[in-house]
Design a protein around this motif. Structure first.
Motif, mmCIF file in Angstrom:
data_model
loop_
_atom_site.group_PDB
_atom_site.id
_atom_site.type_symbol
_atom_site.label_atom_id
_atom_site.label_comp_id
_atom_site.label_asym_id
_atom_site.label_seq_id
_atom_site.Cartn_x
_atom_site.Cartn_y
_atom_site.Cartn_z
ATOM 1 N N ASN A 94 -1.828 -4.334 -14.710
ATOM 2 C CA ASN A 94 -1.500 -4.655 -13.796
ATOM 3 C C ASN A 94 0.269 -4.185 -12.789
ATOM 4 N N ALA A 99 -4.786 -0.234 -6.103
ATOM 5 C CA ALA A 99 -4.807 -0.489 -5.383
ATOM 6 C C ALA A 99 -3.750 0.792 -4.097
ATOM 7 N N MET A 100 -3.223 1.633 -4.762
ATOM 8 C CA MET A 100 -2.641 2.464 -4.037
ATOM 9 C C MET A 100 -4.189 3.783 -3.992
ATOM 10 N N CYS A 102 -7.350 3.001 -4.056
ATOM 11 C CA CYS A 102 -8.647 2.914 -2.650
ATOM 12 C C CYS A 102 -9.017 2.688 -2.025
ATOM 13 N N PRO A 103 -9.230 2.861 -0.981
ATOM 14 C CA PRO A 103 -9.661 3.913 0.389
ATOM 15 C C PRO A 103 -9.842 2.126 0.750
ATOM 16 N N GLY A 105 -9.917 -0.714 0.044
ATOM 17 C CA GLY A 105 -8.403 -1.804 0.161
ATOM 18 C C GLY A 105 -9.005 -3.433 -0.741
ATOM 19 N N LEU A 107 -9.120 -4.478 -4.435
ATOM 20 C CA LEU A 107 -8.542 -4.858 -5.179
ATOM 21 C C LEU A 107 -7.876 -5.953 -4.832
ATOM 22 N N ILE B 291 4.018 12.210 -11.261
ATOM 23 C CA ILE B 291 3.430 11.026 -10.839
ATOM 24 C C ILE B 291 1.927 11.140 -11.292
ATOM 25 N N GLN B 319 3.448 9.013 -3.276
ATOM 26 C CA GLN B 319 3.303 7.621 -3.371
ATOM 27 C C GLN B 319 3.440 6.793 -4.735
ATOM 28 N N ASN B 320 3.801 5.680 -4.862
ATOM 29 C CA ASN B 320 4.179 5.500 -6.075
ATOM 30 C C ASN B 320 4.206 3.657 -6.270
ATOM 31 N N SER B 321 3.965 2.926 -6.901
ATOM 32 C CA SER B 321 3.653 1.658 -7.066
ATOM 33 C C SER B 321 4.429 1.554 -7.784
ATOM 34 N N SER B 323 5.800 -2.313 -10.069
ATOM 35 C CA SER B 323 5.248 -4.003 -10.075
ATOM 36 C C SER B 323 5.787 -3.947 -11.753
ATOM 37 N N GLY B 326 4.847 -8.815 -12.367
ATOM 38 C CA GLY B 326 4.197 -9.633 -10.955
ATOM 39 C C GLY B 326 4.646 -9.243 -9.690
ATOM 40 N N LYS B 328 5.235 -6.737 -7.466
ATOM 41 C CA LYS B 328 4.953 -4.955 -6.747
ATOM 42 C C LYS B 328 5.721 -4.707 -5.296
ATOM 43 N N ILE B 330 4.510 -0.916 -3.472
ATOM 44 C CA ILE B 330 3.917 -0.054 -3.512
ATOM 45 C C ILE B 330 4.444 1.127 -2.062
ATOM 46 N N VAL B 374 -0.043 -6.009 -2.194
ATOM 47 C CA VAL B 374 -0.392 -4.296 -1.528
ATOM 48 C C VAL B 374 -1.583 -3.914 -1.663
ATOM 49 N N ALA B 375 -2.142 -4.957 -1.118
ATOM 50 C CA ALA B 375 -4.140 -4.674 -1.784
ATOM 51 C C ALA B 375 -4.592 -3.713 -0.917
ATOM 52 N N HIS B 376 -3.876 -4.050 0.795
ATOM 53 C CA HIS B 376 -5.177 -2.405 1.404
ATOM 54 C C HIS B 376 -3.888 -0.902 1.351
ATOM 55 N N ALA B 377 -3.207 -1.190 0.301
ATOM 56 C CA ALA B 377 -2.077 0.284 -0.210
ATOM 57 C C ALA B 377 -2.933 1.547 0.328
ATOM 58 N N GLY B 378 -4.075 1.207 -0.452
ATOM 59 C CA GLY B 378 -5.394 2.838 -0.514
ATOM 60 C C GLY B 378 -5.291 2.950 1.010
ATOM 61 N N ILE B 379 -6.333 2.449 1.876
ATOM 62 C CA ILE B 379 -6.409 2.406 3.097
ATOM 63 C C ILE B 379 -5.201 2.954 4.202
ATOM 64 N N PHE B 381 -2.785 5.059 2.316
ATOM 65 C CA PHE B 381 -2.750 6.354 2.364
ATOM 66 C C PHE B 381 -4.178 7.451 2.530
#
Lengths: 194, 401
Positions: A94, A99-100, A102-103, A105, A107, B291, B319-321, B323, B326, B328, B330, B374-379, B381
Motif C-alpha cells: 500500500n 499510482a505515481m 500509472c499513466p 490513473g 489504481l 529513488i 517524484q515520491n510517494s 504512505s 493509509g 498518502k 504523492i 492520490v490515484a491520478h498522480a500518474g496522469i 506525471f
C-alpha cells in the motif's frame, strides 16, 4: 491477448459495470450478500465525464511493458501467463508507488478480503481470472448493455477500428460538409467539466 | 565484449538484464559488496515495523545470477577503478578487466559529524545489514530519536512507533519534507504524524550525543534541551559510494556526472542510480535524486547504451510517494521553493483530508502535490514528463472521485 475493449463513444455512464465489478470481486459474488460483507467490495474501473463523449470508462490496460510493475518496490506486481498485469495482495504494502507510475490513473487503494488482516492494498482490473477459467467474459463486459465494453483480441479490434476510421474519413471526403448540431445545455456543461 | 557492473541493486540489476537483451553473448560480471541477490531497500522500514516478514524483501531468487548467465562476485568490495588499464580491483585482490563498466554503487547514509556518533546505539537504515544491526540493538530500548524528517525518517519513526517505542522525530526546518511540500500539505502531514503519537520537533537538530559505558544515553538539541534516548537513528541524507574512483576525476561525493547517455567523462564508463548525477527534466543543472524507480529507469538506459544502443535519458522528474498508515502523499516536479514564478492552483477539502496543488508555468504543468486522493498522480506525471500543454485548471471539487 484477449482484453476488455473500451468504446467510450457508446458509454452512457450507467455504472452497471462498476456494480458488476464490485460484486465479482466480493467474497460471495452475490449482490445481496456482498452488501453485508465485512470488507466492502470495490469496483476496479471508473467512469469519468468525457471530453468528446458523454462518459469515459477508465480501467487498467495491462500495458506491456507495465510502468506500475517497473516501480513496484515490493515485487507485488507481475505479469500472469495469460498476459494480464496482476497485483499480489499478499505482497502489496500500500505504498502508492504504482499510482505515481500509472499513466492512466487506474489504481485505487482499499481494504481487500483476500489481503492479510484485510488490510488496504492497491486494486485494479484483473480481468476476472475465475470467470475466464469458466469460459465466461469479464463481469463488466457482461453487464454492459450498450456495447461500450466488449471482450476480444486487441489486435483484431485495432484493425477493425482502423478500417472504420478509414471508411469514415473516406465518406466524409465524399459527402458535403455538415454543420455540427448544437448540443443541449446540460451535455455541453457536462463535457466542460472534464 | 566484457561488461562489468559495480552494484547489484535496482540500477545494476536493471542494467544487467537490459544488457543481456542487447548482447546475448557478452560476459557480464556483477560485483556487489552484499552477499545476497536483489532485495528491496524501500521495504526495510516495513520490515522494521513488522508489516512484512523477512522473506518478503527478496525480489529475486537465489539462482537469479545463474539463470541470467551473469557472473556474480557477491560479498566483494571494490577498492579501485583504473580507467587507464580498464580494470576494477577488488579487496580480495581479484582484478576484473572490462570493456564497458557501469557504476551503480548507490549511496550510503550521511551522519552529521557530531560528538558521540561512535557510541553504541547509533544507527542508520540503508541496507539489510543495517536492519539486522538495528534489530539487535533495539533490545531494552524505550526511547528512540530519529534525526531527519525526510521520507525515510518519517517511515522509520512510524515503524518504531508501531513497535511500541517512544519516538521523537527531529526536523531541521519548520516542517518535514521541506523540499517536497508547501505549508498546507506539511500541516496535514504534521497532523497525521501527531495522531500516530510521534513527537515531532521542528527547528531541531542534535549538537552532541552523550553516552554512558559506551552506550548512547541522551541527545543534546540545538536548543540545549537534553532528550533521553537509548537509540538514535540518523536519516539525514546520503552520499554517493564513489571512493574507489579517487584519482580518476570521475566522481565526487555528490555523485558521478553523466551525459544524456548516462556516460561519465570516460566513454567506457557509465553510471546509474543513486551514485550518479543525471540531467533533470524540468530544471537545469545535474543533481542526484535517490529513488528506486529512477534507478531502474537509468539502469535500463545505461544497459542499452553499454550494449551498443543509443538511448537518451529524458531527464529525471523528481517524484515520491509517502504512505503512512493509509495517509498518502504523492509529490513531484518542482518543489514549493522552485515554483515561486508559477501559477498555482490549490484546493483543499478539509473534511475528507484531500489536498491538491498544481503548479503551472507557461501553460505546462511543472509541480504536483496530492494528499489523500492520490490515484491520478500518474496522469499528472505523464503530463509533466511529456511536456504536454496542460488543460485549464478545472473547477475545484469536481474531480474528487
Amino acid at each position: 491477448m484477449k482484453t476488455v475493449i473500451v468504446r467510450p463513444e457508446r458509454c452512457v455512464g450507467c455504472w452497471q459495470c462498476r456494480l458488476a465489478c464490485a460484486v465479482e470481486h466480493s467474497q460471495t459474488k452475490d449482490l445481496a450478500a456482498a452488501l453485508g460483507e465485512g470488507v466492502r467490495p470495490r469496483p476496479r474501473l471508473r467512469i469519468y465525464p468525457g471530453r468528446q463523449h458523454l462518459a469515459f470508462p477508465n480501467k487498467c490496460r495491462h500495458c506491456e511493458p507495465a510502468p506500475c510493475q517497473a516501480v513496484c518496490i515490493a515485487g507485488a506486481i507481475h505479469r500472469t501467463p495469460r498476459g494480464t498485469v496482476d497485483i499480489d495482495p499478499g505482497k502489496c504494502i500500500n505504498c502508492a508507488m504504482c499510482a505515481m507510475a500509472c499513466p492512466f490513473g487506474v489504481l485505487t487503494y482499499a481494504s481487500l478480503y483476500k489481503a492479510p488482516d484485510h488490510r488496504a492494498v492497491a486494486l485494479k482490473c484483473d480481468q476476472c481470472p475465475e470467470r475466464e477459467a469458466q469460459g465466461r467474459v469479464p463481469a463488466c463486459v457482461e453487464a454492459c448493455k450498450v456495447g461500450a465494453l466488449t471482450y476480444g483480441e486487441w489486435q483484431e479490434t485495432q484493425e477493425d477500428k482502423g478500417r472504420v476510421l478509414a471508411q469514415a474519413v473516406f465518406a466524409s471526403l465524399q459527402s458535403p460538409r455538415e454543420t455540427e448540431p448544437s448540443l443541449p445545455d446540460n451535455l455541453r456543461v457536462w463535457r466542460l467539466l472534464s | 565484449m566484457r561488461y562489468v557492473i559495480i552494484g547489484a541493486s535496482a540500477a545494476g540489476q536493471a542494467a544487467a538484464e537490459t544488457l543481456r537483451q542487447w548482447d546475448p553473448q557478452g560476459s557480464i560480471t556483477v560485483i556487489s559488496d552484499e552477499a545476497q541477490p536483489l532485495y528491496s531497500r524501500p521495504l526495510l522500514t516495513y520490515l522494521l515495523s513488522g508489516e512484512i516478514r523477512p522473506e518478503k524483501v527478496w525480489l529475486k531468487g537465489a539462482d537469479y545470477f545463474q539463470e541470467w548467465g551473469f557472473e556474480a562476485r557477491l560479498g566483494e568490495e571494490v577498492v579501485q577503478v583504473v580507467p587507464a588499464d580498464r580494470e576494477v580491483r577488488l579487496a580480495s585482490g581479484r582484478v576484473c578487466p572490462y570493456d564497458r563498466l557501469l557504476i551503480a554503487s548507490g549511496a550510503r547514509p550521511k551522519v552529521p559529524g557530531i560528538p558521540g556518533e561512535d557510541l553504541e546505539g547509533v544507527f542508520t537504515l540503508r541496507n539489510l545489514a543495517d536492519w539486522r544491526r538495528l534489530e539487535s540493538g533495539l533490545e531494552g530500548v524505550r526511547q528512540v530519536v530519529v534525526v531527519g524528517a525526510g521520507a525515510v525518517g518519517l517511515k522509520t519513526a512510524d515503524a518504531l512507533m508501531r513497535r511500541g517505542f517512544e519516538v521523537t522525530l527531529l526536523a531541521r526546518g519548520a516542517q518535514p519534507l521541506s523540499r517536497m511540500l508547501d505549508a498546507t500539505a506539511a500541516a496535514m502531514l504534521m497532523d497525521a504524524v501527531a495522531t500516530m503519537g510521534i513527537d515531532l520537533r521542528c527547528h531541531s537538530w542534535p549538537v552532541a550525543l552523550k553516552g554512558d559505558g559506551g552506550r548512547v544515553k541522551k541527545l543534546i538539541l540545538n536548543s540545549g534541551e537534553e532528550l533521553p534516548a537509548q537509540a538514535v537513528l540518523f536519516s539525514v541524507g546520503v552520499t554517493a559510494n564513489v571512493d574507489f574512483l579517487e584519482g580518476t576525476g570521475l566522481g565526487d561525493p555528490g555523485g558521478i556526472l553523466v551525459d544524456r547517455k548516462l556516460r561519465s567523462r570516460d566513454p567506457r564508463i557509465f553510471a546509474a542510480g543513486d551514485c550518479c548525477r543525471p540531467h533533470h527534466l524540468l530544471s537545469p543543472g545535474q543533481w542526484p535524486y535517490h529513488i528506486w524507480p529512477a534507478a531502474v529507469d537509468q539502469g535500463r538506459v545505461a544497459g542499452a547504451n553499454m550494449g551498443g544502443g543509443s538511448r537518451l535519458y529524458p531527464g529525471l522528474l523528481p517524484q515520491n510517494s509517502l504512505s503512512l498508515r493509509g495517509f498518502k502523499i504523492i509529490s513531484g516536479g518542482l518543489g514549493p521553493h522552485d515554483t515561486k514564478d508559477c501559477e498555482i492552483v490549490a484546493e483543499l477539502d478539509q473534511s475528507r483530508g484531500h489536498y491538491r496543488r498544481l503548479a503551472y508555468r507557461e501553460g505546462r504543468l511543472v509541480g504536483l502535490t496530492l494528499v489523500g486522493a492520490v490515484a491520478h498522480a500518474g496522469i499528472y506525471f505523464q503530463l509533466m514528463a511529456q511536456g504536454l500543454p496542460a488543460p485549464e485548471p478545472v473547477t475545484p471539487g469536481l474531480l474528487w472521485g
